[in-house]
Motif scaffolding. Structure first.
Motif, PDB file in Angstrom:
ATOM      1  N   ASN A   1      -2.607   7.152  -9.801  1.00 32.80           N
ATOM      2  CA  ASN A   1      -2.306   5.875  -9.134  1.00 32.80           C
ATOM      3  C   ASN A   1      -0.952   5.904  -8.437  1.00 32.80           C
ATOM      4  O   ASN A   1      -0.754   5.258  -7.420  1.00 32.80           O
ATOM      5  CB  ASN A   1      -2.308   4.717 -10.148  1.00 32.80           C
TER       6      ASN A   1
ATOM      7  N   SER B   1       0.832  -1.201   0.000  1.00 31.53           N
ATOM      8  CA  SER B   1       0.000   0.000   0.000  1.00 31.53           C
ATOM      9  C   SER B   1       0.868   1.253   0.000  1.00 31.53           C
ATOM     10  O   SER B   1       2.085   1.187   0.180  1.00 31.53           O
ATOM     11  CB  SER B   1      -0.971  -0.018   1.189  1.00 31.53           C
TER      12      SER B   1
ATOM     13  N   CYS C   1      -4.248   2.722  -0.205  1.00 33.04           N
ATOM     14  CA  CYS C   1      -4.419   2.386  -1.622  1.00 33.04           C
ATOM     15  C   CYS C   1      -3.321   1.443  -2.108  1.00 33.04           C
ATOM     16  O   CYS C   1      -2.187   1.521  -1.652  1.00 33.04           O
ATOM     17  CB  CYS C   1      -4.383   3.647  -2.477  1.00 33.04           C
ATOM     18  N   SER C   2      -3.699   0.610  -3.083  1.00 36.13           N
ATOM     19  CA  SER C   2      -2.753  -0.349  -3.649  1.00 36.13           C
ATOM     20  C   SER C   2      -1.680   0.360  -4.490  1.00 36.13           C
ATOM     21  O   SER C   2      -1.933   1.401  -5.088  1.00 36.13           O
ATOM     22  CB  SER C   2      -3.509  -1.347  -4.521  1.00 36.13           C
ATOM     23  N   THR C   3      -0.502  -0.245  -4.555  1.00 34.44           N
ATOM     24  CA  THR C   3       0.597   0.323  -5.349  1.00 34.44           C
ATOM     25  C   THR C   3       0.839  -0.460  -6.634  1.00 34.44           C
ATOM     26  O   THR C   3       1.813  -0.210  -7.330  1.00 34.44           O
ATOM     27  CB  THR C   3       1.910   0.286  -4.540  1.00 34.44           C
TER      28      THR C   3
ATOM     29  N   SER D   1      -7.617   4.385 -10.674  1.00 34.06           N
ATOM     30  CA  SER D   1      -8.427   3.371  -9.982  1.00 34.06           C
ATOM     31  C   SER D   1      -7.892   3.107  -8.581  1.00 34.06           C
ATOM     32  O   SER D   1      -8.569   2.505  -7.765  1.00 34.06           O
ATOM     33  CB  SER D   1      -8.455   2.071 -10.784  1.00 34.06           C
ATOM     34  N   GLN D   2      -6.658   3.549  -8.283  1.00 30.88           N
ATOM     35  CA  GLN D   2      -6.066   3.266  -6.978  1.00 30.88           C
ATOM     36  C   GLN D   2      -5.834   4.579  -6.234  1.00 30.88           C
ATOM     37  O   GLN D   2      -4.695   4.999  -6.015  1.00 30.88           O
ATOM     38  CB  GLN D   2      -4.763   2.470  -7.173  1.00 30.88           C
ATOM     39  N   THR D   3      -6.927   5.211  -5.900  1.00 30.69           N
ATOM     40  CA  THR D   3      -6.846   6.532  -5.264  1.00 30.69           C
ATOM     41  C   THR D   3      -7.881   6.650  -4.158  1.00 30.69           C
ATOM     42  O   THR D   3      -8.844   5.885  -4.113  1.00 30.69           O
ATOM     43  CB  THR D   3      -7.125   7.656  -6.288  1.00 30.69           C
TER      44      THR D   3
END
Ligand code: ADP
Ligand code: ZN
Ligand code: MG
Length: 482
Positions: free
Chosen positions: A151, A21, A27-29, A37-39
């Motif tokens: 992202n 994260s 959030c994913s890295t 999409s990763q925010t």
């Protein structure tokens, strides 16, 4: 390099930590996900969202600092680095400034002349967050618009700043490659330069050899490969020397490397340099690393490549060159380590791994984390070979079979009956036929033409389809005809 001048180089390296994260949110890295999409409110920089420090990022940064011999600060401070850019929604990056996580380390590179090693100082290592990405290409309306992907916003980074200790482009290359190797062994980053997880800016100046002072520092950005780093430095050093030689002056500035032309171009001068207006981050408390935690992290460090190389040389008799090659990546080192231990013949194992196995991996574009042949099979082959069960020539064929079929070398040898013939009685039986078939040569040998020994051994090897042990064949011929 023109005589009379010496380049002075220092590198600033940004490393994306491979935490799952982000630095200050959950959030994913993962790289390559659909844009934005990763925010979440934190990494989008929405008002009122509060950052929470990722413990794993701290551990990975601290591991790196300790592996590079740095002093870890017990209390370090996060700071806001303010600037405007479309991919930076908060208008500042959370970084560290005058109280960084770690200072005063170093790493060794091979000395360019005369062997040995040279220590390159590391000034500081600090933790910070990455910015997002502006996308200027690949859209139908790219001629009119740019897009922003957040992202990457908030992905944890460490910046590793070297002392101006490097004296040649090749040394800068060696430093970065040693650094990358250590980072990979520490498992703190995937160090993928194409995906931007390892990024490097180079600072370079030139001075006349007798001059104790450094010249004006030029920073080169946009060096996203080892080759570009070296090429950009070579170009820039020449350019600086030519400027001085033609009576010009150099001023501190930032330049951009253009890979297509192999040149550097001015980006901004010192007067245009950003004033980041650093101040302590009010939303994060000081980062405290107490002695207990520091010790725990120190105890978790893996055996680093330099230590492995030394152990393999002193305990297993490997050459420095072999040890260096075999620590190319952690996966390769693990593979060799497993095979060498199981075979009990590390040097022979090293030869097979660096020879046959590497060649096949290269040919098929495979890397050391995806070797289809398990290390146990290499070890088996080495054992059978060393026991004299098969000859070197047969071993290559068995290797080939094992590689193709995935079967174990021992099984292949047993089933094919391709064992080396080491029974003297069986050798004698082969020799009966060979000697009877070549009476003239036997006569001449007996009369003292010893050079014919090679011919007779060759005939016996042929008759046994390569399976006879050649030393034993020679021994038996001498005994029978001598
Ligand atoms: P800044 O204050 O601009 O960040 P630093 O002094 O912190 O500059 O140095 C940044 C980087 O530049 C470091 O890697 C350092 O080793 C290198 N550096 C500093 N001075 C010089 C110089 N005169 N020539 C080449 N590199 C230099
Ligand atoms: Zn987030
Ligand atoms: Mg600085």
């Amino acid at each position: 390099m023109r005589a009379g001048y010496e380049p002075v180089i220092g590198l600033e390296v940004h490393v994306q930590l491979n935490t799952r994260s982000k630095a200050f949110c959950g959030c994913s890295t993962t790289f390559g996900a659909p844009p934005n999409s990763q925010t979440c409110p934190v990494c989008l920089g929405l008002p009122g969202a509060m950052p929470v420090l990722n413990r794993e990022a701290v551990v990975k940064a601290a591991r790196t600092a300790l592996a590079l011999g740095c002093q870890l600060r017990e209390r370090s401070i996060f700071a806001r680095k303010n600037y405007f850019y479309p991919d930076l929604p908060k208008g500042y990056q959370i970084s560290q400034y005058d109280r960084p996580l770690a200072e005063q380390g170093g790493l060794e590179i091979p000395a360019t002349a005369g062997g040995g090693a040279r220590r390159i100082g590391i000034t500081r290592i600090h933790l910070e967050e990455d910015a997002g990405k502006s996308l200027h290409e690949g859209f139908a309306d790219s001629d009119r618009f740019s897009y922003v992907d957040l992202n990457r916003s908030g992905v944890p980074l460490i910046e590793i700043v070297s002392e101006p200790d490097l004296r040649a482009p090749a040394e800068a290359h060696a430093y970065l490659s040693r650094l990358k190797q250590i980072l990979l062994f520490l498992d703190v980053s995937d160090c993928n330069m194409e995906e931007g997880s390892l990024r490097c800016d180079a600072n370079v100046s030139v001075r006349r050899r007798e001059d104790p002072r450094f010249g004006a520092k030029i920073e080169i950005k946009n060096l996203n490969s080892f080759r570009y780093l070296q090429q950009a430095l070579e170009y820039e050093i020449e350019r600086q020397i030519e400027t001085l030689e033609s009576g010009g002056r150099l001023r501190q500035e930032t330049r951009l490397y253009d890979a297509a032309s192999g040149r550097t171009h001015p980006m901004r001068s010192k007067e245009q340099a950003h004033d980041y207006r650093y101040f302590p981050e009010p939303d994060l408390p000081p980062l405290m690393l107490d002695a207990g935690w520091r010790e725990e992290i120190a105890a978790s460090l893996p055996e680093l490549p330099a230590a492995r190389q030394r152990r393999w040389q002193t305990e297993w008799g490997l050459t420095a060159y072999d040890a260096e090659v075999l620590t190319g990546t952690p996966a390769q080192a693990e593979y060799f380590e497993a095979a060498a231990k199981a075979s009990e013949h590390p040097k022979v194992t090293a030869n097979w791994i660096m020879g046959e196995l590497s060649a096949r991996l290269n040919a098929q574009g495979l890397d050391w984390s995806r070797v289809p042949m398990p290390p146990a099979h290499v070890a088996e082959l080495v054992k059978i070979l060393n026991a004299g069960t098969i000859s070197g020539k047969m071993a290559k064929e068995v290797f080939e079979q094992a590689w193709k079929t995935g079967r174990s070398p021992r099984q292949i040898v047993e089933e094919s009956g391709a064992r080396q013939i080491t029974d003297p009685a069986a050798i004698d039986a082969i020799l009966d036929g060979v000697l009877a078939a070549h009476p003239a040569q036997v006569e001449q040998y007996k009369k003292g033409k010893v050079a014919l020994l090679g011919f007779l051994v060759g005939q016996a090897m042929k008759a046994s389809r390569g399976q006879a042990n050649p030393e034993l064949v020679q021994e038996r011929i001498k005994a029978r005809l001598g």
